[in-house]
Design a protein around this motif. Structure first.
Motif, PDB file in Angstrom:
ATOM      1  N   PRO A   1      -6.081  64.124 -90.631  1.00  0.00           N
ATOM      2  CA  PRO A   1      -5.637  65.036 -89.564  1.00  0.00           C
ATOM      3  C   PRO A   1      -6.239  66.432 -89.694  1.00  0.00           C
ATOM      4  N   GLN A   2      -6.709  66.774 -90.889  1.00  0.00           N
ATOM      5  CA  GLN A   2      -7.308  68.093 -91.086  1.00  0.00           C
ATOM      6  C   GLN A   2      -8.638  68.253 -90.339  1.00  0.00           C
ATOM      7  N   LEU A   3      -9.143  67.179 -89.734  1.00  0.00           N
ATOM      8  CA  LEU A   3     -10.393  67.255 -88.976  1.00  0.00           C
ATOM      9  C   LEU A   3     -10.165  67.430 -87.474  1.00  0.00           C
ATOM     10  N   LYS A   4      -8.962  67.820 -87.071  1.00  0.00           N
ATOM     11  CA  LYS A   4      -8.626  67.851 -85.644  1.00  0.00           C
ATOM     12  C   LYS A   4      -9.511  68.795 -84.839  1.00  0.00           C
ATOM     13  N   ASP A   5     -10.045  69.819 -85.468  1.00  0.00           N
ATOM     14  CA  ASP A   5     -10.885  70.783 -84.739  1.00  0.00           C
ATOM     15  C   ASP A   5     -12.375  70.558 -84.968  1.00  0.00           C
ATOM     16  N   VAL A   6     -12.715  69.500 -85.654  1.00  0.00           N
ATOM     17  CA  VAL A   6     -14.122  69.224 -85.963  1.00  0.00           C
ATOM     18  C   VAL A   6     -14.779  68.508 -84.790  1.00  0.00           C
ATOM     19  N   LYS A   7     -15.982  68.927 -84.446  1.00  0.00           N
ATOM     20  CA  LYS A   7     -16.715  68.364 -83.311  1.00  0.00           C
ATOM     21  C   LYS A   7     -17.387  67.043 -83.703  1.00  0.00           C
ATOM     22  N   ILE A   8     -17.438  66.107 -82.771  1.00  0.00           N
ATOM     23  CA  ILE A   8     -18.180  64.854 -82.960  1.00  0.00           C
ATOM     24  C   ILE A   8     -19.576  65.040 -82.365  1.00  0.00           C
ATOM     25  N   ASP A   9     -20.595  64.879 -83.190  1.00  0.00           N
ATOM     26  CA  ASP A   9     -21.969  65.080 -82.726  1.00  0.00           C
ATOM     27  C   ASP A   9     -22.622  63.798 -82.205  1.00  0.00           C
ATOM     28  N   TYR A  10     -22.209  62.640 -82.761  1.00  0.00           N
ATOM     29  CA  TYR A  10     -22.852  61.378 -82.376  1.00  0.00           C
ATOM     30  C   TYR A  10     -21.791  60.287 -82.271  1.00  0.00           C
ATOM     31  N   ALA A  11     -21.995  59.393 -81.307  1.00  0.00           N
ATOM     32  CA  ALA A  11     -21.136  58.212 -81.169  1.00  0.00           C
ATOM     33  C   ALA A  11     -22.010  57.078 -80.643  1.00  0.00           C
ATOM     34  N   TRP A  12     -21.930  55.925 -81.301  1.00  0.00           N
ATOM     35  CA  TRP A  12     -22.772  54.799 -80.874  1.00  0.00           C
ATOM     36  C   TRP A  12     -22.095  53.482 -81.231  1.00  0.00           C
ATOM     37  N   THR A  13     -22.646  52.425 -80.706  1.00  0.00           N
ATOM     38  CA  THR A  13     -22.168  51.093 -81.037  1.00  0.00           C
ATOM     39  C   THR A  13     -23.342  50.268 -81.533  1.00  0.00           C
ATOM     40  N   GLY A  14     -23.052  49.256 -82.303  1.00  0.00           N
ATOM     41  CA  GLY A  14     -24.077  48.332 -82.783  1.00  0.00           C
ATOM     42  C   GLY A  14     -23.465  46.955 -82.915  1.00  0.00           C
ATOM     43  N   ASN A  15     -24.299  45.937 -82.825  1.00  0.00           N
ATOM     44  CA  ASN A  15     -23.804  44.563 -82.839  1.00  0.00           C
ATOM     45  C   ASN A  15     -24.027  43.888 -84.178  1.00  0.00           C
ATOM     46  N   PHE A  16     -23.032  43.145 -84.611  1.00  0.00           N
ATOM     47  CA  PHE A  16     -23.199  42.215 -85.728  1.00  0.00           C
ATOM     48  C   PHE A  16     -22.926  40.813 -85.204  1.00  0.00           C
ATOM     49  N   LEU A  17     -23.290  39.805 -85.971  1.00  0.00           N
ATOM     50  CA  LEU A  17     -23.159  38.422 -85.504  1.00  0.00           C
ATOM     51  C   LEU A  17     -22.041  37.729 -86.271  1.00  0.00           C
ATOM     52  N   LEU A  18     -21.053  37.257 -85.529  1.00  0.00           N
ATOM     53  CA  LEU A  18     -19.875  36.603 -86.099  1.00  0.00           C
ATOM     54  C   LEU A  18     -20.045  35.089 -86.046  1.00  0.00           C
ATOM     55  N   THR A  19     -19.678  34.423 -87.122  1.00  0.00           N
ATOM     56  CA  THR A  19     -19.585  32.963 -87.123  1.00  0.00           C
ATOM     57  C   THR A  19     -18.119  32.575 -87.202  1.00  0.00           C
ATOM     58  N   LEU A  20     -17.804  31.363 -86.796  1.00  0.00           N
ATOM     59  CA  LEU A  20     -16.411  30.931 -86.791  1.00  0.00           C
ATOM     60  C   LEU A  20     -15.844  30.905 -88.208  1.00  0.00           C
ATOM     61  N   SER A  21     -16.652  30.505 -89.167  1.00  0.00           N
ATOM     62  CA  SER A  21     -16.202  30.455 -90.563  1.00  0.00           C
ATOM     63  C   SER A  21     -16.249  31.815 -91.239  1.00  0.00           C
ATOM     64  N   ARG A  22     -16.940  32.783 -90.602  1.00  0.00           N
ATOM     65  CA  ARG A  22     -17.230  34.099 -91.164  1.00  0.00           C
ATOM     66  C   ARG A  22     -18.103  34.002 -92.410  1.00  0.00           C
ATOM     67  N   LEU A  23     -18.780  32.879 -92.584  1.00  0.00           N
ATOM     68  CA  LEU A  23     -19.773  32.717 -93.639  1.00  0.00           C
ATOM     69  C   LEU A  23     -21.155  32.662 -93.001  1.00  0.00           C
ATOM     70  N   PRO A  24     -22.181  33.159 -93.711  1.00  0.00           N
ATOM     71  CA  PRO A  24     -23.522  33.173 -93.119  1.00  0.00           C
ATOM     72  C   PRO A  24     -24.072  31.773 -92.885  1.00  0.00           C
TER      73      PRO A  24
END
Length: 427
Positions: free
Chosen positions: A326-349
């Motif tokens: 909570p001490q970061l309430k006045d801190v500015k966000i400079d970057y925001a992005w999304t990225g994809n990972f690949l999920l398997t049903l077993s969660r094993l590669p």
């Protein structure tokens, strides 16, 4: 020809300078064509080049464009499902092989950084933070499990001890793994690409593989050229699309969101994470964070099934960050992005071979930084005729998502909702 730039992330803004890498024009021949210049592809290429193979890499966008250049930058050991799950799934010999490999990826990263002098802000130390007594009991069990496979750089932390390494009131304890750590992930990928080129490997950017012509001498077709190879390694992961339909049917791209603050004062940064360790909590849909080399806080979390880009990433992640700090309430966000990972049903590669000469590894399920480096070594071993470790991965069972591609998103989201509800209720 379309030119696909990096997303507007902190990593792209702070990337080390790199030489231009033109798109493929015309026809080339090689021993091995690697599709994808992320960690899996670059790791494979490096190990193969070090063993005398001629390697050509094609990348649809730029080196590290996908998850390798957008992730949280945390070196986390083992797999998305831990070794105890593997022990219950496969026989004792395969479990021993896979368990022994669970801690190898981080060592490979450190070896690469040292050998090729890669500047990627490597720091040691990763914390698993427990919010509930059940999560703490799981960490105690996990420590015993990992130590059974020879991994001993672990320390259980009570509430007083974890407060010494992270200024968050939510945690009742945790586990510190000193063989964990964090890096600037895009700069790691760029350094590995430079290492590939230093050994004679060739990387073509802005060169998507649009078709694989299968057969005794497979051919990778690109918009303005083609590559004749003896073998192909498919390393596109969540950005592969439908190039290999039999792989797409058993996996699902998922998005995760990341924000980065403006630079913090040295005092504030030291207050948040005094030892500069990275942290992830133990929830099913976990939060993760760390400091960058220039003292920003990177904070990530959340999953979007089916890899849609949210309209307002900061609105999703900033409340999570403020709950932890909570001490970061006045801190500015400079970057925001999304990225994809690949999920398997077993969660094993998923690792395997299609026909005699197309090899693949995919589906890290959110645990990719270390696993992908191991995968490159295992794929290279198989192409050198040493397939024991490859076969151990290839023998893991893999299943299509229930309902096929149409229903995999709602089914997975329902499952995640169930587990996140359990997390909130402390079950």
């Amino acid at each position: 020809m379309a030119n696909t730039p990096y997303p507007q992330s902190y990593y792209a803004a702070s990337a080390n300078p790199v030489p231009p890498r033109p798109a493929l024009q015309g026809e080339v021949e090689t021993d091995i064509c690697v599709i994808g210049a992320g960690y899996t592809g670059l790791s494979s290429a490096l190990f193969l080049l070090e063993n005398g193979f001629k390697v050509t890499v094609v990348e649809a966008a730029k080196v590290g464009f996908g998850a390798s250049g957008r992730n949280g930058g945390q070196i986390v050991n083992s797999y998305s499902r831990d070794i105890d799950v593997i022990e219950r799934t496969v026989g004792p010999r395969e479990a021993q092989l896979l368990g022994a490999m669970a801690f190898e990826g981080g060592r490979i990263i450190r070896e690469r950084v040292a050998k090729y002098n890669i500047q990627c802000d490597l720091k040691d130390g990763g914390v698993f933070a427990a919010i509930t007594p059940k999560q703490m009991a799981h960490l105690e069990s996990q420590k015993r499990l990992w130590e059974r496979y020879g991994h001993t750089q672990l320390e259980l932390m009570d509430q007083k001890r974890i407060r010494e390494v992270v200024a968050c009131d939510s945690y009742i304890g945790g586990m510190l793994d000193m063989s964990g750590g964090h890096i600037h992930p895009l700069n790691l990928a760029l350094g590995e690409a430079a290492a590939v080129e230093s050994l004679g490997g060739v990387i073509y950017e802005q060169t998507p593989a649009i078709r694989i012509e299968r057969g005794a001498n497979p051919v990778v077709h690109t918009p303005q050229g083609k590559i004749r190879a003896k073998y192909i390694i498919v390393a596109g992961n969540a950005y592969l699309g439908n190039l290999v339909p039999e792989l797409a049917s058993k996996s699902m791209p998922c998005g995760t969101q990341v924000i980065t603050t403006e630079p913090l004062s040295d005092e504030l940064a030291r207050t948040l994470l005094p030892q500069d360790y990275c942290v992830e909590d133990c929830n099913y849909l976990l939060d993760y964070y760390r400091l960058t080399g220039d003292k920003r806080l990177i904070f990530g979390g959340g999953v979007v099934y089916g890899a849609r880009d949210p309209a307002n990433i900061e609105a999703i992640i900033r409340p999570k960050m403020l709950k932890a700090f909570p001490q970061l309430k006045d801190v500015k966000i400079d970057y925001a992005w999304t990225g994809n990972f690949l999920l398997t049903l077993s969660r094993l590669p998923q690792v395997g071979r299609i026909g005699d000469n197309i090899y693949y590894s995919q589906g890290c399920s959110g645990h990719g930084v270390t696993y992908t480096h191991l995968a490159g070594k295992v794929l290279a071993e198989a192409l050198r005729g040493q397939a024991e470790r490859f076969d151990a991965f290839a023998g893991l069972p893999h299943y299509p998502f229930p309902g096929g591609q149409l229903l995999r998103v709602p089914f997975s989201a329902m499952g995640a909702w169930y587990y996140s509800l359990r997390d909130r209720l402390g079950f």
